[in-house]
Design a protein around this motif. Structure first.
Motif: not given
Length: 176
Positions: A34-61
């Motif tokens: 919860d409360d996460c933000s994924i910003w402009f042009n960010a890429v989270l590629r969980g295509d080949v294996n997993s990505i796990r993100i907790g709460n109140k995480v920001n992944i910037q531009d």
């Protein structure tokens, strides 16, 4: 609207109160709290294996999160700020961490809680960053210890600010 794409039967799972920039890309086996933000042009590629993100995480531009097929995963704890143009490749980031602008964190690295990775640092494969420390350089080395309260306060301030910034974008979208 962000690109959210199913691949290999995995559809990203997004927590409550998330902000996803219109051109953020979230693919495959990605789960965020919860409360996460994924910003402009960010890429989270969980295509080949997993990505796990907790709460109140920001992944910037411009940041990219990816893994090695069948060899590494990305794990990110709570209250983490991933700065602009950061690459996280198959690493573990514990709670209350700041990854500075332009840093790279490679496979099987572990960033201990209440730590800071300085801007443009390169954390090599398998590096274990001690909790409550600052690492900097290429390759990243320990620069100093910091008090847990000091790092937690700074990291939580940034995480709270990004929650506020996300609110601005959500408000503007609701007004239209």
């Amino acid at each position: 609207m962000a690109l959210i794409k199913t691949v290999r039967g995995f559809t990203p799972k997004i927590g409550k109160n998330a902000y996803l920039a219109e051109n953020a890309t979230i693919i495959g086996d990605v789960e965020m709290g919860d409360d996460c933000s994924i910003w402009f042009n960010a890429v989270l590629r969980g295509d080949v294996n997993s990505i796990r993100i907790g709460n109140k995480v920001n992944i910037q531009d411009g940041s990219v999160l990816h893994t090695l097929y069948q060899k590494s995963v990305v794990e990110i704890g709570d209250n983490v700020s991933i700065g602009h143009n950061v690459t996280i490749h198959g690493a573990k980031i514990e709670d209350n961490v700041l990854i500075g602008i332009g840093a790279t964190v490679l496979d099987h690295a572990v960033i201990g809680s209440n730590s800071i990775i300085a801007a443009n640092s390169l954390v090599l494969t398998g590096t274990i960053v001690e909790p409550n420390s600052v690492y900097a350089g290429v390759p990243a080395k320990k620069v100093k210890d910091i008090e847990p309260e000091q790092s937690r306060e700074m990291v939580q301030k940034i995480a709270n600010n990004y929650l506020m910034y996300a609110g601005w974008f959500k408000e503007d979208a609701e007004e239209k």
